[in-house]
Design an enzyme around this catalytic site. Structure first.
Site, PDB file in Angstrom:
ATOM      1  N   GLN A  88       0.865  -1.296   0.179  1.00  0.00           N
ATOM      2  CA  GLN A  88      -0.041   0.126   0.065  1.00  0.00           C
ATOM      3  C   GLN A  88       0.750   1.220   0.129  1.00  0.00           C
ATOM      4  OE1 GLN A  88      -2.350   1.916   3.732  1.00  0.00           O
ATOM      5  NE2 GLN A  88      -3.857   1.119   2.365  1.00  0.00           N
ATOM      6  N   TYR A 167      -5.903  11.024   3.775  1.00  0.00           N
ATOM      7  CA  TYR A 167      -4.455  11.255   3.576  1.00  0.00           C
ATOM      8  C   TYR A 167      -4.385  11.650   2.259  1.00  0.00           C
ATOM      9  CZ  TYR A 167      -4.086   8.145   7.611  1.00  0.00           C
ATOM     10  OH  TYR A 167      -4.232   7.537   8.867  1.00  0.00           O
ATOM     11  N   ARG A 311      -9.289  -5.254  11.937  1.00  0.00           N
ATOM     12  CA  ARG A 311      -8.902  -5.455  13.192  1.00  0.00           C
ATOM     13  C   ARG A 311      -9.151  -7.241  13.369  1.00  0.00           C
ATOM     14  NH1 ARG A 311     -12.279  -1.785  17.147  1.00  0.00           N
ATOM     15  NH2 ARG A 311     -14.008  -2.624  15.732  1.00  0.00           N
TER      16      ARG A 311
END
Length: 360
Positions: A88, A167, A311
């Site tokens: 990524q 971002y 998660r």
């Protein structure tokens, strides 16, 4: 009937299942070493592993020879265990802090500070500061391309552009953080120019069928979020353009109130754009707060081509096998060790088999 166990053709890659490991930024990748090799190798049961966010320039990332060498060891181990892995590509833009960048300013499409913020590494936990407006976006596009070239040197199967969660690439898309009046701002077409230019450049490195993108249309995190009308128009345009480029996949994240304490985001149905994505060449990945039942239903109903788990992949290194076998999931997270540190809360979570081994 499509299920977690159904293989998926992703460009030239045949994924062994439809369970995707999300990018989980654990802040342990400044220069990847044996601990990171173990962490990713433990999770090679996933159809595809997406690495933690990896910066395209200092501090931690994939801009140095040492980092490339470290990542190559991870990639080689994942491949040796019959896994696939994408890197990524990440730049945090305005939500960086100069004190964590050797005094270099944080940057953004416009000199508009995000509200809130907290830097746990800095004394007093200061918030976000006003960024320096980027003079030439092409400079940063070139950095993404160079990072993709280094990812290819390391042997990655492909790359994902992190264009979500407030971002840098997302900051260009959103008209609350991008108020430029040149070709990079204003209309949806202009605001989407930055991520699309990056996609074109990194596709030139890997091939379009080894490139993916992550988008979070609902906003919320890091002070992002447009009106529902602007969101629908902007992301509709962007997704059409991405589909036309026949990239490997488009990953869309659902609205998550937990990541939006200031209520900046807007609930958006990510499946409204499903019919804009031709799954013959571009897959639709759905992410955020899926459990086993919700994920299985989305696959069965054809809403998504694969489900991305975050998660749950922290506490379940064998998550794909647990989902496929309908086994109980470990939800006992060691939250204190989510970010930074050593093996504790990182590589010490047991598999289902280890949990249920009866010792004589």
């Amino acid at each position: 009937m499509t299920s977690f166990a159904t293989p998926l053709q992703l460009g030239p890659l045949l994924l062994k299942n439809r369970v995707i490991m999300s990018s989980l930024t654990r802040d342990r990748n400044r220069v990847p070493g044996p601990l990171q090799v173990e962490y990713y190798t433990q999770r090679t049961g996933a159809g595809l592993i997406l690495t933690e966010g990896t910066l395209i320039e200092p501090q931690a990332g994939i801009y140095s020879d040492e980092q490339v060498a470290g990542w190559k060891k991870i990639v080689d181990s994942v491949h040796a265990h019959n896994g696939h892995i994408f890197l990524q590509l990440w730049h945090v833009g305005r939500v960086a802090h100069p004190l964590l960048q050797d005094g270099r300013p944080n940057v953004a499409p416009s000199a508009i500070a995000a509200k809130g913020g907290k830097f746990r590494q800095l004394e007093g936990h200061p918030g976000f500061v006003t960024p320096t407006a980027i003079d030439d976006p092409e400079h940063y596009i070139a950095l993404y391309k160079r990072a993709a070239e280094r990812a290819k040197e390391a042997g990655f199967d492909g790359v994902e552009l992190h264009s979500a969660n407030g971002y840098l690439s997302h900051q260009f898309i959103d008209n609350t953080s991008n108020q430029r009046t040149d070709q990079w701002g204003g209309s949806a077409e202009n605001r989407c120019r930055f991520p699309l230019r990056i996609i074109d450049e990194i596709s030139g490195v890997f091939g379009n069928d080894r490139v993916g993108i992550k988008l979070s249309p609902s906003g919320g995190y890091n002070d992002m979020g447009m009106t529902e009308k602007d969101t629908t128009e902007t992301f509709g345009y962007l997704i059409k353009e991405l589909n036309a480029r026949r990239i490997a996949y488009i990953q869309l994240t659902r609205y998550w109130p937990f990541r939006d304490p200031a209520q900046r985001g807007t609930y958006v149905d990510i499946f409204q754009w499903r019919n804009l994505i031709n799954s013959e060449h571009t897959k639709f990945f759905a992410n955020t707060e899926y459990d086993s039942e919700q994920g299985a239903k989305a696959l069965k109903d054809g809403l998504a081509d694969a489900i991305v788990f975050g998660r749950l992949y922290i506490a379940n290194p064998d998550l794909a096998q647990r989902l496929i076998n309908n086994q109980e999931l470990n939800t006992n997270f060691n939250v204190k060790h989510f970010y930074g540190g050593d093996c504790v809360g990182y590589t010490d979570y047991p598999t289902y088999e280890q949990q249920h081994t009866v010792h004589a």
